[in-house]
Design a protein around this motif. Sequence first.
Motif, mmCIF file in Angstrom:
data_model
loop_
_atom_site.group_PDB
_atom_site.id
_atom_site.type_symbol
_atom_site.label_atom_id
_atom_site.label_comp_id
_atom_site.label_asym_id
_atom_site.label_seq_id
_atom_site.Cartn_x
_atom_site.Cartn_y
_atom_site.Cartn_z
ATOM 1 N N VAL A 304 3.337 3.580 0.130
ATOM 2 C CA VAL A 304 2.965 2.803 1.320
ATOM 3 C C VAL A 304 2.200 3.691 2.302
ATOM 4 O O VAL A 304 1.115 3.335 2.770
ATOM 5 C CB VAL A 304 4.206 2.192 2.005
ATOM 6 C CG1 VAL A 304 3.792 1.534 3.320
ATOM 7 C CG2 VAL A 304 4.890 1.182 1.098
ATOM 8 N N GLY A 332 1.975 -0.087 -3.223
ATOM 9 C CA GLY A 332 2.512 0.169 -1.887
ATOM 10 C C GLY A 332 2.037 -0.866 -0.884
ATOM 11 O O GLY A 332 2.812 -1.365 -0.072
ATOM 12 N N ALA A 333 0.759 -1.227 -0.975
ATOM 13 C CA ALA A 333 0.184 -2.181 -0.027
ATOM 14 C C ALA A 333 0.797 -3.570 -0.165
ATOM 15 O O ALA A 333 0.854 -4.328 0.794
ATOM 16 C CB ALA A 333 -1.326 -2.269 -0.233
ATOM 17 N N GLN A 335 3.949 -4.271 -0.885
ATOM 18 C CA GLN A 335 5.368 -4.372 -0.554
ATOM 19 C C GLN A 335 5.550 -5.058 0.797
ATOM 20 O O GLN A 335 4.757 -4.849 1.712
ATOM 21 C CB GLN A 335 6.013 -2.986 -0.522
ATOM 22 C CG GLN A 335 5.915 -2.245 -1.845
ATOM 23 C CD GLN A 335 6.359 -3.116 -3.001
ATOM 24 O OE1 GLN A 335 7.489 -3.605 -3.009
ATOM 25 N NE2 GLN A 335 5.468 -3.358 -3.954
#
Lengths: 446, 446
Positions: A304, A332-333, A335
Amino acid sequence: MAFSNPVVEAGVAGLAALFRERAVTPSEAVEVYLSRIERLNPRLNAFLAVDAEGARAAALASGARWAAGRPLSPIDGVPIGIKANIASVGLPLHAGIDAYRDQVADHDAVCVARLKAAGAVILGVLNMHEGALGATTDNPAFGRCQNPHWSGFTPGGSSGGSGAAAAAGLCAAALGTDTMGSVRIPSGYCGIFGLKPGRGRVSTEGVIPLSWTLDNVGPHARSAEDCRLVFEAMAEGAAALSAEGRPWAALDFSGQVRVDPRVVWAFEDRLQAARDLGLAVETLRLDDYDFGAVRRLGLLISEVEGHVVHEARLAERPEGFSRAFADGLAWGARQPAPRLAKAYRELETTAARLRARLSGYAGLLSPTTPQFAFVFDDPVPVNQADFTAMANVAGMPAAAFPSGLTGGMDGGLPLSVQVMAWTEADALDLAQTLARPVFTPPDFAG
Amino acid sequence: MAFSNPVVEAGVAGLAALFRERAVTPSEAVEVYLSRIERLNPRLNAFLAVDAEGARAAALASGARWAAGRPLSPIDGVPIGIKANIASVGLPLHAGIDAYRDQVADHDAVCVARLKAAGAVILGVLNMHEGALGATTDNPAFGRCQNPHWSGFTPGGSSGGSGAAAAAGLCAAALGTDTMGSVRIPSGYCGIFGLKPGRGRVSTEGVIPLSWTLDNVGPHARSAEDCRLVFEAMAEGAAALSAEGRPWAALDFSGQVRVDPRVVWAFEDRLQAARDLGLAVETLRLDDYDFGAVRRLGLLISEVEGHVVHEARLAERPEGFSRAFADGLAWGARQPAPRLAKAYRELETTAARLRARLSGYAGLLSPTTPQFAFVFDDPVPVNQADFTAMANVAGMPAAAFPSGLTGGMDGGLPLSVQVMAWTEADALDLAQTLARPVFTPPDFAG
């Protein structure tokens, strides 16, 4: 086995003596390393850029200070390499990511500024795992960095170039960064020492982060004392209180982390050595520490935060990121925010619990990694950073030190033990005491 | 104007003297408050649950200690109310959310345990804004809490019941929680004192959080000294170093925050009072502090963390959440993780910048709120928490203190000034020095 060149053999600590005695000048030391880089780096691909001109100028200035009897510090004139995600004016700053290939640092990272203020000579920039997210240093844009002990084997990562260059004697010491183990893993795989300082002890300003929450800058070198000298030149703030005098804890990881039997053997051998020296070593189980959960936590936070770090460049130059790295950041983006909120909270509670469990001890001994250097393209062990990540979570200092060689079919690859402690000095002192001699890679000894 | 009953007029600090002189017993003090709650609470709807039996038993035990000359602390026997999100064994613990209406605390929050260990008497549980996310205390499940100065006006929030009950003399002091201003806003709107301690100075364990990052537990009371006594009974860790002796900063917010002219007048009047007392007060602009951005930051963190706190109950009993509250949490749940990562990082850098800007000062004076208590159903001012949130961001202590009445058409509603400082003692000392007399609500004086 040792380096035949006395400048290389001197490491960091020995160079000051040679400079003081006028046995060697900083310019001569720099020439030794520059010629070794020219001769030996093609076998390793550790250095990606060398600043011969800058290094020679810095060495000349250092030589004048030594001649005047006024060195800036014990590392004045010491040639150091830096990982490619650490800024040094005029040198490439790309973090091993193709999308930043042409970026040149326009200011020094705080840690580099402090090294320069201490008189250190920056030799150049070292290979690394792309974006510091991974531990093989099989870099798709800048090429593989080889393990100096056995070509075809990973030097570890993400600071693989730093570990390889310091182990092969291409610099007196190197800087790496460590998010889940990225200084200690390559130090371990390459048979040298590595220090992850306690959280906040070395500024990460001017470093391209992977995770600003977990990242630390630390030295790789061929002795604990060498690590200490480089660390102290960079350190800020007050050290925590030493806990020496308390017993050491030895991690009993059975049933929790699968560890190669040769690693276990070398670890137990070092524990026996500690007891033979009269040190109190008590076995400690951490049944409430979930290695797998911490691994996922670290990865989530890194992917993230890594996305935040790189999102602008990802949008501009998506082709400048490998598929694997881009996929990690994209994950990550995607989540949801509450998941990250829980992860940060879990990180804090895990840290508090771990520190509480260790509070009665001088520190914790464990293997540095559950395995040792492996062949490129072999599957990457998922638990590679399970022992090292503990120190990033707890925010505690930790040092990796050599604990023997595998020998046999593996061609004598280095084994390593980790010591987590409350202060960098405690960790390095025990590392120095318990280390088996550093294993000079035969191909690089001459 | 003051309370005609000497027990109520004594507040916290005065009660110990009355107990010591045997002028009043803790049981008599509790009976005074219980009868006032019975008589006056229906006009306010501040107390949602009263533990008469428990309070009487605690008062009896306290009386025995005072009779033996061995009180546990200066607040032994002092009757205190607590916000409905703070756990006290056997009392409702619902945070003003219908979905938790029947939840009863099975353990004490750490702050309550510490108050009880100091001998304090817990009277009962106080109304609050649903889930602590909002500042009107117009609670859809438990009813509106009225401002004791003027029925139909908000007491502020989220600790509206705590502010109203302390102001109306239904308890000697009250506990509230403060995420962006939720202790100081109702203290200001109700004309009394409120303290948000520095981050980490009072445990939030056992509190239903809104945001575990920003929440603080703090006291509401009718004097700064009363706040200090309650705070000290709960405090943990070491106080920061006092910065007394440095000049005070007075915030120049012109062009940044729209403030009601009566609030400005009262603020400037208190600044003049400070200068008349010989205090050094320097005007300070914070042009690099973006009030709107901090507001959005606090809301994002609160709605994401609030979602984590309530997600299980939201899934089980969605009908037990108001539409507005559920919408806020759902918005938090929809945010992408990188946005939250940036918000936490921005919070840290904003805090560091703010602390650096204030480092040459004893602290910062500003209005507590840009306006004063308003009529229920009027639009809620968006900038209500702009001044108070600064202290949550910086992690610094801050106290609200009375600075006069509006008078005129508004019916004499209280005005308030905030002092942020490096220590709770510095904030409370200046609050005590600069406060205009507390405004006893006429309807509750008898």
